[in-house]
Design a protein around this motif. Structure first.
Motif, mmCIF file in Angstrom:
data_model
loop_
_atom_site.group_PDB
_atom_site.id
_atom_site.type_symbol
_atom_site.label_atom_id
_atom_site.label_comp_id
_atom_site.label_asym_id
_atom_site.label_seq_id
_atom_site.Cartn_x
_atom_site.Cartn_y
_atom_site.Cartn_z
ATOM 1 N N MET A 170 41.134 -54.725 -28.194
ATOM 2 C CA MET A 170 42.410 -54.014 -28.216
ATOM 3 C C MET A 170 42.487 -53.054 -29.401
ATOM 4 S SD MET A 170 45.314 -54.161 -26.355
ATOM 5 C CE MET A 170 45.473 -55.849 -25.803
ATOM 6 N N GLY A 171 41.782 -53.364 -30.488
ATOM 7 C CA GLY A 171 41.812 -52.502 -31.662
ATOM 8 C C GLY A 171 41.263 -51.114 -31.416
ATOM 9 N N MET A 172 40.465 -50.945 -30.360
ATOM 10 C CA MET A 172 39.939 -49.625 -30.043
ATOM 11 C C MET A 172 40.999 -48.701 -29.448
ATOM 12 S SD MET A 172 36.063 -50.289 -28.668
ATOM 13 C CE MET A 172 36.590 -51.006 -27.129
ATOM 14 N N CYS A 173 42.156 -49.260 -29.078
ATOM 15 C CA CYS A 173 43.284 -48.445 -28.609
ATOM 16 C C CYS A 173 44.114 -48.060 -29.815
ATOM 17 C CB CYS A 173 44.115 -49.234 -27.599
ATOM 18 S SG CYS A 173 45.522 -48.311 -26.950
ATOM 19 N N PHE A 244 47.585 -57.886 -34.473
ATOM 20 C CA PHE A 244 46.465 -56.987 -34.763
ATOM 21 C C PHE A 244 46.751 -55.566 -34.281
ATOM 22 C CE2 PHE A 244 42.039 -55.406 -34.055
ATOM 23 C CZ PHE A 244 41.655 -55.423 -35.384
ATOM 24 N N THR A 245 47.437 -55.417 -33.168
ATOM 25 C CA THR A 245 47.770 -54.072 -32.688
ATOM 26 C C THR A 245 48.762 -53.381 -33.631
ATOM 27 O OG1 THR A 245 49.489 -55.033 -31.257
ATOM 28 C CG2 THR A 245 47.342 -54.580 -30.260
ATOM 29 N N ILE A 246 49.694 -54.148 -34.201
ATOM 30 C CA ILE A 246 50.605 -53.573 -35.199
ATOM 31 C C ILE A 246 49.815 -53.130 -36.431
ATOM 32 C CG2 ILE A 246 52.571 -54.045 -36.707
ATOM 33 C CD1 ILE A 246 53.536 -56.067 -34.620
ATOM 34 N N ILE A 281 39.060 -46.068 -34.563
ATOM 35 C CA ILE A 281 38.631 -46.881 -33.423
ATOM 36 C C ILE A 281 37.605 -47.924 -33.839
ATOM 37 C CG2 ILE A 281 37.435 -46.812 -31.203
ATOM 38 C CD1 ILE A 281 38.730 -44.119 -30.685
ATOM 39 N N PHE A 282 36.509 -47.471 -34.437
ATOM 40 C CA PHE A 282 35.437 -48.409 -34.770
ATOM 41 C C PHE A 282 35.753 -49.233 -36.017
ATOM 42 C CE2 PHE A 282 33.341 -45.038 -32.289
ATOM 43 C CZ PHE A 282 32.802 -45.816 -31.281
ATOM 44 N N LEU A 286 35.621 -53.285 -36.007
ATOM 45 C CA LEU A 286 34.849 -54.075 -36.977
ATOM 46 C C LEU A 286 35.729 -55.102 -37.692
ATOM 47 C CD1 LEU A 286 32.509 -51.383 -38.582
ATOM 48 C CD2 LEU A 286 31.872 -53.225 -37.018
ATOM 49 N N ILE A 287 36.947 -54.723 -38.017
ATOM 50 C CA ILE A 287 37.861 -55.674 -38.657
ATOM 51 C C ILE A 287 38.137 -56.852 -37.733
ATOM 52 C CG2 ILE A 287 40.226 -55.983 -39.509
ATOM 53 C CD1 ILE A 287 40.111 -53.096 -40.503
#
Length: 332
Positions: A170-173, A244-246, A281-282, A286-287
């Motif tokens: 989801m972090g790539m969004c 994580f998205t926040i 994005i990346f 990675l996080i």
């Protein structure tokens, strides 16, 4: 999908038998035939079946002609309705409604996002992949997917790992990683408007949250159906991706603030090729992966302790970076 592909790349032919792949192919083929029966004719056509080839061609052309015919009947009315402008002759001045600056900027961001195919596909791909992974866990089974991925300690900590895998994808969004740069030559409009920095920050972050939080809820429901052992694990299926998205929304905006690209001729230069987009994005990916590794390495510790530690760190960093943004005199 992402984690499964990484795991499958490490398998050799001795680990994945030809019979299993053949059975999988037949199963997929059977499902496609059930959903779209015409595809059987298409498949048989490549095997030299002339009758099936003729049937496929005639049905395809026939369906297209019927669609064109139905559209042509109502085309003039549809075109007139879409292009017409209606004006009331008895217009009366009433109280005018106005929106807050944050809501106005949010609407502008939404129009830009859904009006650009490049922006939509590149920045929204992470949410789609996360949903696909979660739904795949329901239909394929978590045990089978974990076995194929062959990640150490994961068999004993499946419930702990799933929300962090989803959050990493989801972090790539991250729409905020290029939202400042997309202002480009029109940045002067916001600069000359009576809009505070906090309104701009909230409006741009709001777009990313509107996309990712509903996706995170869908992922949480799917993971709960696929694997529900303890109440804490179920809570983590929703809590981890949302937090994580926040975190990613705020960090992406900070990165774009530090690495803006205001001079560009094509959106591709900003959305796909800029430094801020790559880092956003990346970097978020990675996080999320580091958090996943931490959870796996601390599997012997109470899950409540490790989970609360990771979430607390994310929230604290998010708060500090948010305060940093809203205290800037201007973002660009």
């Amino acid at each position: 999908v992402l984690a499964g592909s990484m795991g499958m790349s490490g398998l050799d032919k001795s680990q994945v038998g030809g019979k299993k792949l053949l059975e999988l192919g037949k199963t997929i083929e059977h499902k496609i035939y059930q959903v779209y029966p015409v595809s059987r004719w298409f498949s048989d056509a490549f095997q030299g079946n002339v009758i099936e080839s003729i049937l496929f061609v005639f049905v395809s052309i026939g369906a297209f002609l019927v669609f064109v015919w139905l559209l042509s009947i109502r085309y003039q009315k549809i075109h007139s309705a879409l292009s017409a402008n209606y004006v009331k002759s008895n217009y009366k001045m009433q109280q005018l409604q106005c929106e807050s600056p944050t809501k106005t900027i949010f609407r502008k961001e939404c129009k830009r996002f859904f009006g650009s195919n490049i922006y939509l596909t590149n920045s929204g791909l992470g949410a789609l992949l996360a949903i696909m992974f979660s739904v795949a866990c329901c239909f394929m089974g978590v045990d089978k997917m974990v076995k194929e991925m062959q990640i150490p300690y994961m068999n004993e900590s499946i419930g702990r790992a799933l929300p962090f895998i989803t959050a990493s994808i989801m972090g790539m969004c991250c729409t905020t990683a290029c939202s400042i740069s997309l202002e480009g030559k029109n940045a002067w409009i916001l600069q000359s408007s009576p809009v505070k920095t906090i309104d701009i920050v909230r409006g741009k972050i709001g777009l990313n949250l509107v996309i990712t939080i509903p996706s995170a809820v869908i992922c949480g429901i799917a993971l709960t159906i696929a694997w529900h052992k303890t109440p804490l694990e179920i809570v983590s299926y929703f809590l981890v991706p949302i937090v994580f998205t926040i975190f990613c929304s705020v960090t992406g905006l900070v990165i774009n603030y530090k690495f803006p690209k205001m001079e560009w001729e094509n959106e591709v230069q900003v959305v796909k090729q800029s430094t801020s987009t790559m880092l956003g994005i990346f970097g978020n990916l990675l996080i999320g992966v580091f958090a996943f590794i931490f959870i796996m390495l601390t599997a012997s510790l109470p899950y409540l302790l490790t989970l609360s530690s990771v979430i607390t760190i994310w929230l604290v960093v998010t708060f500090l970076l948010y305060r940093y943004l809203i205290t800037r005199k201007k973002l660009f």
